[in-house]
Design a protein around this motif. Structure first.
Motif, PDB file in Angstrom:
ATOM      1  N   LEU A  22       1.121  -0.989   0.247  1.00  0.00           N
ATOM      2  CA  LEU A  22       0.012   0.108   0.299  1.00  0.00           C
ATOM      3  C   LEU A  22       0.802   1.277  -0.101  1.00  0.00           C
ATOM      4  CD1 LEU A  22      -2.953   0.901   0.168  1.00  0.00           C
ATOM      5  CD2 LEU A  22      -2.981   1.275   2.602  1.00  0.00           C
ATOM      6  N   GLN A  23       0.956   1.994  -0.904  1.00  0.00           N
ATOM      7  CA  GLN A  23       1.806   2.713  -1.707  1.00  0.00           C
ATOM      8  C   GLN A  23       1.210   4.266  -1.473  1.00  0.00           C
ATOM      9  OE1 GLN A  23       4.269   2.058  -5.397  1.00  0.00           O
ATOM     10  NE2 GLN A  23       3.903   0.608  -3.722  1.00  0.00           N
ATOM     11  N   TYR A  24       2.248   4.924  -1.780  1.00  0.00           N
ATOM     12  CA  TYR A  24       1.508   6.758  -2.546  1.00  0.00           C
ATOM     13  C   TYR A  24       3.307   7.273  -3.069  1.00  0.00           C
ATOM     14  CZ  TYR A  24       2.507   9.822   1.397  1.00  0.00           C
ATOM     15  OH  TYR A  24       3.312  10.249   2.535  1.00  0.00           O
ATOM     16  N   HIS A  25       2.972   7.171  -4.303  1.00  0.00           N
ATOM     17  CA  HIS A  25       4.361   9.143  -4.612  1.00  0.00           C
ATOM     18  C   HIS A  25       3.925  10.067  -4.475  1.00  0.00           C
ATOM     19  CE1 HIS A  25       4.141   5.411  -6.421  1.00  0.00           C
ATOM     20  NE2 HIS A  25       3.596   5.086  -6.480  1.00  0.00           N
ATOM     21  N   GLU A  26       5.679  10.997  -4.162  1.00  0.00           N
ATOM     22  CA  GLU A  26       4.967  12.495  -3.909  1.00  0.00           C
ATOM     23  C   GLU A  26       4.722  12.856  -4.649  1.00  0.00           C
ATOM     24  OE1 GLU A  26       8.372  13.145  -1.516  1.00  0.00           O
ATOM     25  OE2 GLU A  26       6.756  13.648   0.234  1.00  0.00           O
ATOM     26  N   LYS A  27       5.733  12.701  -6.356  1.00  0.00           N
ATOM     27  CA  LYS A  27       5.672  13.639  -7.643  1.00  0.00           C
ATOM     28  C   LYS A  27       5.413  12.893  -8.443  1.00  0.00           C
ATOM     29  CE  LYS A  27      10.985  16.197  -7.069  1.00  0.00           C
ATOM     30  NZ  LYS A  27      11.005  15.135  -5.730  1.00  0.00           N
TER      31      LYS A  27
ATOM     32  N   PRO B 174       0.383  11.646  -8.001  1.00  0.00           N
ATOM     33  CA  PRO B 174       0.951  12.167  -6.830  1.00  0.00           C
ATOM     34  C   PRO B 174      -0.312  12.320  -5.820  1.00  0.00           C
ATOM     35  CG  PRO B 174       1.810  13.604  -8.216  1.00  0.00           C
ATOM     36  CD  PRO B 174       0.270  13.163  -8.757  1.00  0.00           C
ATOM     37  N   GLY B 175       0.001  11.583  -4.651  1.00  0.00           N
ATOM     38  CA  GLY B 175      -0.368  11.440  -3.124  1.00  0.00           C
ATOM     39  C   GLY B 175      -1.646  10.379  -3.482  1.00  0.00           C
ATOM     40  N   ASP B 176      -2.287   9.748  -4.839  1.00  0.00           N
ATOM     41  CA  ASP B 176      -3.372   9.254  -4.570  1.00  0.00           C
ATOM     42  C   ASP B 176      -2.539   7.614  -3.450  1.00  0.00           C
ATOM     43  OD1 ASP B 176      -4.883  10.756  -5.988  1.00  0.00           O
ATOM     44  OD2 ASP B 176      -4.704   9.556  -7.553  1.00  0.00           O
TER      45      ASP B 176
ATOM     46  N   GLU C  38      10.193   9.166 -11.739  1.00  0.00           N
ATOM     47  CA  GLU C  38      10.566   9.498 -10.477  1.00  0.00           C
ATOM     48  C   GLU C  38      10.289   7.880  -9.859  1.00  0.00           C
ATOM     49  OE1 GLU C  38       9.291  13.058 -11.755  1.00  0.00           O
ATOM     50  OE2 GLU C  38       7.710  11.156 -11.131  1.00  0.00           O
ATOM     51  N   LEU C  39      11.159   6.844 -10.360  1.00  0.00           N
ATOM     52  CA  LEU C  39      11.120   5.374  -9.112  1.00  0.00           C
ATOM     53  C   LEU C  39      11.258   5.439  -8.470  1.00  0.00           C
ATOM     54  CD1 LEU C  39      13.232   3.394 -11.774  1.00  0.00           C
ATOM     55  CD2 LEU C  39      10.976   4.226 -12.201  1.00  0.00           C
ATOM     56  N   ASP C  40      12.081   6.448  -7.227  1.00  0.00           N
ATOM     57  CA  ASP C  40      12.867   6.136  -6.252  1.00  0.00           C
ATOM     58  C   ASP C  40      11.310   6.830  -5.363  1.00  0.00           C
ATOM     59  OD1 ASP C  40      14.602   4.391  -6.657  1.00  0.00           O
ATOM     60  OD2 ASP C  40      16.082   6.397  -6.701  1.00  0.00           O
ATOM     61  N   ASP C  41      10.138   7.310  -5.672  1.00  0.00           N
ATOM     62  CA  ASP C  41       9.713   7.782  -5.217  1.00  0.00           C
ATOM     63  C   ASP C  41       8.142   6.936  -5.254  1.00  0.00           C
ATOM     64  OD1 ASP C  41       7.569  10.074  -4.090  1.00  0.00           O
ATOM     65  OD2 ASP C  41       7.356  10.706  -6.693  1.00  0.00           O
ATOM     66  N   VAL C  42       8.832   6.604  -3.804  1.00  0.00           N
ATOM     67  CA  VAL C  42       7.235   6.050  -3.316  1.00  0.00           C
ATOM     68  C   VAL C  42       7.369   5.559  -1.966  1.00  0.00           C
ATOM     69  CG1 VAL C  42       6.441   3.125  -3.143  1.00  0.00           C
ATOM     70  CG2 VAL C  42       7.901   3.998  -4.603  1.00  0.00           C
TER      71      VAL C  42
END
Length: 111
Positions: free
Chosen positions: A38-43, A76-78, A98-102
Motif C-alpha cells: 500500500l503506497q503513494y508517490h509524492e511526484k 501524486p498523493g493517491d 521518479e522511480l525511487d518516489d515510493v
C-alpha cells in the motif's frame, strides 16, 4: 536495442522497458493471490494498462477492477495497492521517471 532489465519481486516481477528523463515504461507480472505494498508517490504520476488477467486496485477512495484493455491514471498523493486475486495479471505501467518516489504504508513482505 536496450536490454530489458527484469527485477524479481515477492509478488511477481517487473521488466524495465524504458527509463529516460521524461518517462518510464515497465511491464509487471503479478502472481494470483499476491499484492504489492500500500503506497503513494509524492511526484510520480502513473498510468496502469492491463494486458492480461484482472488487476484489482484499492485506493484511499475506491476499489477498482481493471480487465484486459482497461486503464487508470494515479496522481501524486493517491494511496493505492495493486492485487491479483483469482488470476495472474500482466500490466503496463507508464509513469514519470521518479522511480525511487515510493512511500510504503503497509507491506505483506516486510519491506
Amino acid at each position: 536495442l536496450m536490454q530489458n532489465k527484469i527485477i524479481k519481486k515477492p509478488w511477481g516481477s517487473e521488466e524495465l522497458i524504458e527509463l529516460n528523463s521524461k518517462y518510464c515504461l515497465k511491464k509487471l507480472f503479478m502472481k494470483k493471490g499476491h499484492r504489492c505494498s500500500l503506497q503513494y508517490h509524492e511526484k510520480k504520476i502513473e498510468t496502469i494498462f492491463v494486458l492480461e488477467g484482472i488487476l484489482h486496485i484499492e485506493t484511499d477512495k475506491d476499489k477498482i477492477i481493471l480487465n484486459q484493455g482497461e486503464s487508470i491514471t494515479l496522481s501524486p498523493g493517491d494511496v493505492h495497492r495493486m492485487s491479483a486475486i483469482d488470476i495472474d495479471a500482466l500490466y503496463l505501467e507508464a509513469s514519470t521517471p521518479e522511480l525511487d518516489d515510493v512511500i510504503r504504508i503497509e507491506d505483506d513482505y516486510g519491506r
